[in-house]
Each structure stands twice: as C-alpha cells, then as structure tokens.
Design an enzyme around this catalytic site. Structure first.
Site, PDB file in Angstrom:
ATOM      1  N   TYR A  74      54.589  62.639  -1.410  1.00 51.44           N
ATOM      2  CA  TYR A  74      55.066  62.995  -0.075  1.00 51.44           C
ATOM      3  C   TYR A  74      55.607  61.769   0.665  1.00 51.44           C
ATOM      4  CZ  TYR A  74      52.409  67.400  -0.395  1.00 51.44           C
ATOM      5  OH  TYR A  74      51.927  68.621  -0.766  1.00 51.44           O
TER       6      TYR A  74
ATOM      7  N   GLN B  90      50.565  77.616  -6.681  1.00 52.96           N
ATOM      8  CA  GLN B  90      50.910  76.229  -6.989  1.00 52.96           C
ATOM      9  C   GLN B  90      49.617  75.436  -7.214  1.00 52.96           C
ATOM     10  OE1 GLN B  90      53.120  74.043  -3.991  1.00 52.96           O
ATOM     11  NE2 GLN B  90      54.194  72.824  -5.501  1.00 52.96           N
TER      12      GLN B  90
ATOM     13  N   ARG C 181      40.420  73.905   4.864  1.00 52.80           N
ATOM     14  CA  ARG C 181      41.572  73.090   4.483  1.00 52.80           C
ATOM     15  C   ARG C 181      41.085  71.787   3.874  1.00 52.80           C
ATOM     16  NH1 ARG C 181      46.295  71.131   8.696  1.00 52.80           N
ATOM     17  NH2 ARG C 181      47.607  70.106   7.142  1.00 52.80           N
ATOM     18  N   MET C 182      41.536  71.522   2.638  1.00 51.76           N
ATOM     19  CA  MET C 182      41.023  70.358   1.897  1.00 51.76           C
ATOM     20  C   MET C 182      41.312  69.044   2.595  1.00 51.76           C
ATOM     21  SD  MET C 182      41.523  71.241  -2.086  1.00 51.76           S
ATOM     22  CE  MET C 182      43.191  71.840  -2.040  1.00 51.76           C
TER      23      MET C 182
ATOM     24  N   MET D  50      51.940  76.664   2.614  1.00 47.52           N
ATOM     25  CA  MET D  50      52.504  76.876   1.284  1.00 47.52           C
ATOM     26  C   MET D  50      53.803  77.641   1.460  1.00 47.52           C
ATOM     27  SD  MET D  50      52.252  76.437  -1.968  1.00 47.52           S
ATOM     28  CE  MET D  50      53.655  76.935  -2.959  1.00 47.52           C
ATOM     29  N   GLU D  51      54.856  77.082   0.853  1.00 45.05           N
ATOM     30  CA  GLU D  51      56.224  77.527   1.122  1.00 45.05           C
ATOM     31  C   GLU D  51      56.631  78.790   0.370  1.00 45.05           C
ATOM     32  OE1 GLU D  51      55.146  74.826  -0.499  1.00 45.05           O
ATOM     33  OE2 GLU D  51      56.497  74.209  -2.105  1.00 45.05           O
ATOM     34  N   ASN D  52      55.753  79.765   0.249  1.00 40.09           N
ATOM     35  CA  ASN D  52      56.107  80.971  -0.481  1.00 40.09           C
ATOM     36  C   ASN D  52      57.363  81.588   0.135  1.00 40.09           C
ATOM     37  OD1 ASN D  52      53.793  80.702  -2.181  1.00 40.09           O
ATOM     38  ND2 ASN D  52      52.564  81.410  -0.446  1.00 40.09           N
TER      39      ASN D  52
ATOM     40  N   GLU E  21      58.392  67.319  -2.654  1.00 35.08           N
ATOM     41  CA  GLU E  21      57.667  66.924  -1.442  1.00 35.08           C
ATOM     42  C   GLU E  21      58.308  65.751  -0.687  1.00 35.08           C
ATOM     43  OE1 GLU E  21      55.676  68.907  -0.171  1.00 35.08           O
ATOM     44  OE2 GLU E  21      55.112  70.173  -1.875  1.00 35.08           O
TER      45      GLU E  21
ATOM     46  N   HIS F 139      57.904  71.802   7.836  1.00 32.56           N
ATOM     47  CA  HIS F 139      57.807  71.342   6.445  1.00 32.56           C
ATOM     48  C   HIS F 139      57.998  72.507   5.469  1.00 32.56           C
ATOM     49  CE1 HIS F 139      56.109  68.791   3.155  1.00 32.56           C
ATOM     50  NE2 HIS F 139      55.688  69.965   2.709  1.00 32.56           N
ATOM     51  N   GLU F 140      57.240  73.570   5.691  1.00 31.33           N
ATOM     52  CA  GLU F 140      57.339  74.714   4.762  1.00 31.33           C
ATOM     53  C   GLU F 140      58.734  75.343   4.836  1.00 31.33           C
ATOM     54  OE1 GLU F 140      55.080  74.364   2.824  1.00 31.33           O
ATOM     55  OE2 GLU F 140      53.583  73.385   4.100  1.00 31.33           O
TER      56      GLU F 140
ATOM     57  N   HIS G  82      61.159  73.426   2.757  1.00 34.67           N
ATOM     58  CA  HIS G  82      61.054  73.731   1.325  1.00 34.67           C
ATOM     59  C   HIS G  82      61.985  74.872   0.909  1.00 34.67           C
ATOM     60  CE1 HIS G  82      57.999  71.242  -0.507  1.00 34.67           C
ATOM     61  NE2 HIS G  82      57.058  71.568   0.359  1.00 34.67           N
TER      62      HIS G  82
ATOM     63  N   ASP H 259      45.525  69.692  -9.729  1.00 32.12           N
ATOM     64  CA  ASP H 259      44.726  69.757  -8.503  1.00 32.12           C
ATOM     65  C   ASP H 259      43.921  68.475  -8.310  1.00 32.12           C
ATOM     66  OD1 ASP H 259      45.619  72.290  -7.913  1.00 32.12           O
ATOM     67  OD2 ASP H 259      43.971  73.272  -8.987  1.00 32.12           O
TER      68      ASP H 259
ATOM     69  N   GLN I 143      47.114  81.772  -4.311  1.00 35.65           N
ATOM     70  CA  GLN I 143      47.680  80.428  -4.128  1.00 35.65           C
ATOM     71  C   GLN I 143      48.003  79.937  -5.530  1.00 35.65           C
ATOM     72  OE1 GLN I 143      48.821  78.147  -1.883  1.00 35.65           O
ATOM     73  NE2 GLN I 143      49.164  76.885  -3.695  1.00 35.65           N
TER      74      GLN I 143
HETATM   75  N1  BES Z   1      53.604  72.937  -1.520  1.00 36.94           N
HETATM   76  C1  BES Z   1      52.683  72.255  -0.699  1.00 36.94           C
HETATM   77  C2  BES Z   1      51.264  72.681  -0.909  1.00 36.94           C
HETATM   78  C3  BES Z   1      50.752  72.514  -2.318  1.00 36.94           C
HETATM   79  C4  BES Z   1      51.121  71.442  -3.106  1.00 36.94           C
HETATM   80  C5  BES Z   1      49.890  73.442  -2.830  1.00 36.94           C
HETATM   81  C6  BES Z   1      50.647  71.331  -4.414  1.00 36.94           C
HETATM   82  C7  BES Z   1      49.412  73.320  -4.131  1.00 36.94           C
HETATM   83  C8  BES Z   1      49.791  72.267  -4.924  1.00 36.94           C
HETATM   84  C9  BES Z   1      53.023  72.399   0.788  1.00 36.94           C
HETATM   85  O1  BES Z   1      54.382  72.436   1.047  1.00 36.94           O
HETATM   86  C10 BES Z   1      52.510  71.197   1.496  1.00 36.94           C
HETATM   87  O2  BES Z   1      52.979  70.140   1.185  1.00 36.94           O
HETATM   88  N2  BES Z   1      51.602  71.344   2.435  1.00 36.94           N
HETATM   89  C11 BES Z   1      51.046  70.263   3.221  1.00 36.94           C
HETATM   90  C12 BES Z   1      51.663  70.202   4.588  1.00 36.94           C
HETATM   91  C13 BES Z   1      52.661  69.147   4.821  1.00 36.94           C
HETATM   92  C14 BES Z   1      53.075  69.052   6.273  1.00 36.94           C
HETATM   93  C15 BES Z   1      52.472  67.826   4.205  1.00 36.94           C
HETATM   94  C16 BES Z   1      49.571  70.532   3.392  1.00 36.94           C
HETATM   95  O3  BES Z   1      49.079  71.521   2.872  1.00 36.94           O
HETATM   96  O4  BES Z   1      48.895  69.742   4.040  1.00 36.94           O
HETATM   97 ZN    ZN Z   2      55.315  70.537   0.814  1.00 39.42          ZN
END
Ligand code: BES
Ligand code: ZN
Length: 590
Positions: A375, A129, A544-545, A262-264, A310, A287-288, A291, A367, A127
């Site tokens: 967002y 990003q 998931r955080m 994560m939009e890899n 975002e 969402h992904e 991206h 982080d 991971q």
């Molecule tokens: N690119 C992000 C995840 C991310 C951001 C990872 C910054 C590390 C650092 C991904 O596209 C994202 O935004 N995920 C969201 C989901 C979304 C529907 C808001 C998530 O993980 O909750």
């Molecule tokens: Zn995103």
C-alpha cells in the site's frame, strides 16, 4: 503443465472457465451452502481440468450432456486447499458440479442474531480475497482466471441477499419458507471479487448511481456518513475515466467484518468502524471506489503483484481526497501512511523480502504476509513517478494504462513494459528496479509536508522535554491532526502523562476508531491501567484486524497484561472472523 499463479492449482492451458452459473441454498442451521456450480469453458476441452477447492464436499460432476465426469480430490495443502482434478470427456464445454460448503469455509462468517445490530436475525457474509473463493465454489481461484456469472441464492424468507452483481428477479424459493434471489455479473471478475451477504438488510439511495445497504438500525448513520459518495464518484472519474460497473453501491457490515473495506464490484463492503459521526474516515470509501479502476478493471495477476492493486489505489484514494478536501488534508494522510509504513518496515526488519513491491509468496499464506508495504511503499513509488513526469503527463498515462488493461489481470512485468513504452526512460531515472525488486524504501522516496504537519511533529518531539500542546488549540484539532500527533508521541508515557491526555481530551471515549486505537495502544504500552477496561470492551466491539492486532500485540507484550489479552480473546475470540481469529492466535502464541 503451466501453472502461472503460485497460489492456485489452475492451469489455464487445460481450459478456461469464463462463465459460472451458481445455484445455492443457504442453510443457517447446518451452516452450509449446498447446490450446483455450472462452469462454462471458453472452448471445448478434454482430459484433466484442475480446480481449487477448500473444505468443499463434492457430490457429483456432469458435462453439458449429463455425462458423468470422473473427479479426484487431492489431499489438502494448508495454504492452497485441495486440488480437484476433473477428467473431462472429449468435447466438454460445461461441467455442473454439485457440492456443499463446510461450516468452516474460510470465506464465510456465519453470525448468530446476537452478533448483529438488530439482534433478531442471523447473518452471513463472504470475504474471498485473497484465496478464499475456493471455499465457496470450486473454481480456478487465480486473478488470471476472470469469469462472468449468474447466481441464484435461496434463503429463509425473512432475510435479504445482496451480492456484488446486478440484482435480478426474486420470488418464493423451492422449499417452503424460503425466498430466492437472482443476480447477474455481466462484467468479468477475478474470483476474489465474488461476494455476497445475507441478513436483515435494507437500503437507501444516496445518488443516481449509489445506494447504501445495511441493517435497519444503522441505516441513518451510514447514509449520513457517506453522503459524499456521488462527488467521490465524479472526482474518481476525473482521474481515471468513465466508471464501467454501472452502479457503485456499498454495504456497511456487521462489526466482525475483518477489514476496513473490500472493493467488491457494484457492492463495496465497509466496516462499521467508519461511522465516526463526523465523516472523518470516508477515505476508506474513496479507496474502495478507486479500486473500481485499479484492482477491478486492471487486476494483479497474482498476489505477488498485489502492489499494483493497492499502491495505485492508495495513490488514487489520496488524489480523490485532495480534490474534495484540499492539499493540506492530502499531505496529512500521506504522512499518516508513511508512519504506518515505517512501523511495518520496522516489524519486518531490514532487508526482508516482504518489503519488496514484487514479492515471492509461493508456499506462504497471503493472510499471514498481508502488510501495509504494498500500500504505502506502492503509493510512494507511484507518487514518485507522478512527480517525475509531472501531474499532467501522469494523468494521461494513468488513463491510458487503465484503458489498455481494462478487464485483464497483469503482472508487474507487464506494467513495466507498458511504462517503458509510454514513459520511456522514466523507470531508469527513478530507479524502478530498486523500488520493485529490492527491500526497504529507496532514498529518493517523495516526502509530504505541510506547516501543520511540521508543527504537530515538533510538538510531539518535544514531549519528553516537557512540551505540551495548548489544551484549547488541541481541542480543535482535526482527527487527522490527532492521528499524526499520537503516532509521533513516544510509545511509552508516564502514568501522569496518560492521565493528562485522557482527562483533557477524553481520548478513551473518542468516536474515531483510528484515534481511539492509537491511544489505547500507547496506554497499553505505558502500562496505564485505567484504560484497560475500555480496551477490553473495544476488543469486544470491533472485528477489524487493523485494531485487533496492535491492541492484542501491546497487551501480549507486557507481563502485566498478558493474562488480560488471553482472557479477552477467550471472551470475544468466538465472535471474530476466522481470519482475524487466526491472526490473533498467532500473536498470542508468540
Ligand atoms: N482489498 C483490500 C482488502 C483486502 C486485501 C482484503 C487483501 C483481503 C486481502 C481493501 O481494498 C483495502 O485495502 N482495505 C483497507 C482500507 C484502505 C483505506 C487501506 C483496509 O481494510 O484497511
Ligand atoms: Zn485496497
């Protein structure tokens, strides 16, 4: 010296890495990747070339001709990592760096078999990003430094490698008992989109351009949940123009994956918490997917421009959602988003620099300042632009924007300049300066409403006065209805009220993690003991955080449950992703 990204040591005037050839051996016993990164430069260079690294052991560096490249690894900065300064002989066009990663590499999580669905094989995923690519390979770890790559990964025979790239040949590896997988990424990417996973991974086709990958046990559920992926892809192309990454595959991760998605590119990563069994959380896939344009084609130049990634993507996600599921559903998700934004604003407090769209994150760990602001405030701003110029004109603008900046990484200022050219006067009309450079949310923010939304909010507002939803009606609510209702309820309820909710609607057994988490937070805030065992169990099931943080915060806040928070973390913290673990440690230390 001209460093343009405060989170990278890269100085693109020294030279530009435009292509990388990676050859890595994955060793689960020592939890290390060892091998070579050959960095190819856009033009012959000489003198210092600064790269980003974090916890890497560099064992050698040579030029394309095999001439030794002197190098020096600086002391480690806690946020940035350690600068690797190469001293290039004149005429250098490529440098092959031999190195090893550390078992503590911040981008990698190594899982024991017991932490996987199958329980038989280990698993590894990356991971990168925001700034973790540097812990996997020495690189110019700034989104400004895009590169193409080829990679070979050697792994134990029983395991499969998937990568955010086009798969190539595979065959026996150089060591006995191994297999080697090759990949190629012909489109240039920012380093944070470099990604791979290794494990017992299988796949199923879901459409002409899409396939789901996951562990064998999860495949049926995953294929069912995301069966709509092809219509999403078509809806997205309608908004943005053609999909330029050939395939849109995705990988449903082990539960410790710390994000929703994560939009890899070519291989989006998704949390298994999306497998609600009713397709109610597929917006994360939308969402992904979105991206693929806003983020992967047009990329933020630095983390300070993160809202460009975002904010536009949330806007696009909801446009896709509206196309597939209607305006009413769109209004509900916008309202859920606004609730999340208000919580984030409240936790930063008024006038916080973190609530500007354009941030100044220099010296800070991305982080740690990650929040919903880019967002949801970003979404409101983009929606305001759309409403101001009208959908038709805005759609033309968006397509032009994507086309103009495709495969580049841009600053907020470049966006503003483009907007002024294409939509003259609009920025001034909406007060774009305030939106972008001032904290909090300006008064002209669009609001989204619908009959259902109004009635749910009224119900929740009446709760303290004794108003209750009709049981039969509420049993038919959609997951979004429930989210709105729970978000609007008072944060603390009486024990009788908690019991009434749980007995009538079985919230503690809900399969939708958004609802479950919202509910468990209310119950924890209310000091309602009967849900605590479920909370503790849930904190061991998910990584998931988005769910871990509010639950640990709620448990930690109250004297009565603080010990439980610590015990639960002692029990499950070892299984969390390092980034999640760090986040929870900060909560528990507070
Ligand atoms: N690119 C992000 C995840 C991310 C951001 C990872 C910054 C590390 C650092 C991904 O596209 C994202 O935004 N995920 C969201 C989901 C979304 C529907 C808001 C998530 O993980 O909750
Ligand atoms: Zn995103």
């Amino acid at each position: 010296m001209s460093r343009r990204d405060p989170h990278s040591y890269a100085d693109l005037e020294q030279g530009r890495v435009t292509h990388v050839d990676l050859d890595l051996d994955v060793d689960f016993a020592t939890r290390r990747l060892t091998g070579t990164a050959r960095l190819n430069l856009a033009a012959p260079a000489a003198g210092p070339l600064d790269l980003d690294t974090r916890t890497l052991t560099i064992t050698g560096a040579v030029t394309q001709d095999g001439a030794a490249v002197p190098f020096e690894l600086a002391d480690t900065d806690p946020v940035m990592g350690a600068r690797l300064r190469l001293n290039l002989p004149a005429g250098t066009t490529a440098i092959a760096i031999t190195y090893a990663t550390s078992p503590e590499a911040s981008a990698l999580q190594w899982l024991e078999p017991a932490q996987t669905d199958g329980g038989r094989h280990p698993y590894l995923f990356s991971q990168c990003q925001a700034i973790h690519a540097r812990s996997v390979l020495p690189c110019q770890d700034s989104p400004l430094a895009r590169f193409t790559f080829k990679a070979q990964m050697t792994v134990p025979e029983a395991l499969t490698v998937v990568m955010a790239a086009a798969p190539g040949e595979k065959g026996p590896g150089a060591r006995a008992g191994t297999r080697a997988f090759t990949f190629e990424m012909p489109q240039s990417i920012p380093p944070y989109l470099f990604a791979f996973a290794v494990g017992d991974i299988v796949s199923r086709d879901l459409g002409p351009r899409s396939r789901v990958y996951t562990e064998p046990k999860t495949l049926d559920r995953a294929a069912w949940e995301f069966a709509d992926v092809d219509s999403m892809l078509l809806a997205a192309e309608d908004v943005f123009g053609p999909y330029l990454w050939d395939r849109f595959d995705f990988l449903v991760m082990p539960s410790s994956f710390p994000y929703g998605g994560m939009e890899n590119p070519r291989l989006t990563f998704l949390t298994p918490t999306l497998l609600a069994g009713d397709r109610s959380l597929v917006n994360v896939l939308a969402h992904e997917l979105a991206h693929s344009w806003t983020g992967n084609l047009v990329t933020n130049a630095t983390i300070d421009d993160f809202w460009l990634n975002e904010g536009f993507t949330v806007w696009a996600e909801r446009r896709i959602h509206e196309k597939l599921y209607g305006v009413e559903a769109q209004a509900l998700s916008a309202a859920i988003g606004r609730n999340g934004l208000d919580d984030a604003l409240a936790s930063f407090g008024p006038n916080s620099p973190f609530t500007c769209l354009k941030t100044s994150g220099e010296g800070k760990d991305p982080d740690e300042f990650y929040s919903l602001v880019p967002y949801e405030k970003g979404f409101l701003f983009v929606s305001l632009l759309e409403q101001t110029v009208g959908r038709e004109a805005f759609d033309v603008f968006i397509k032009k924007y994507i086309k103009h900046f495709s495969f580049t990484s841009i600053t907020t200022e470049q966006f503003e300049e483009f907007m002024e050219k294409e939509l003259p006067g609009v920025a001034a009309k909406v007060g774009a300066q305030d939106w972008i450079r001032k904290p909090d949310v300006p008064a002209n923010a669009p609001s989204f409403t619908s009959a259902q939304l109004t009635s749910l909010k009224a119900l929740a507002a009446g709760w303290s006065g004794g108003k209750r939803p009709d049981i039969a009606t509420a049993k038919k609510w959609t997951p979004e209805d429930w989210q709105i209702f729970l978000q609007a309820l008072p944060r603390q309820l009486s024990a009788d009220d908690c019991k009434w909710l749980d007995d009538n609607f079985q919230l503690s057994a809900h399969g939708n993690c958004e609802i479950l988490c919202n509910w468990l937070v209310i119950a924890a805030n209310s000091g309602y003991a009967p849900t605590l065992p479920r909370t503790r169990k849930f904190l061991g099931e998910v990584g998931r955080m988005k769910y871990l943080k509010p639950l640990y915060t709620a448990l930690h806040k109250s004297e009565a449950t603080r010990a439980l928070a610590k015990e639960t973390f002692a029990e499950h913290g070892g299984g969390y992703h390092p980034i999640a673990r760090g986040g929870i440690e900060r909560i528990l230390a507070g």
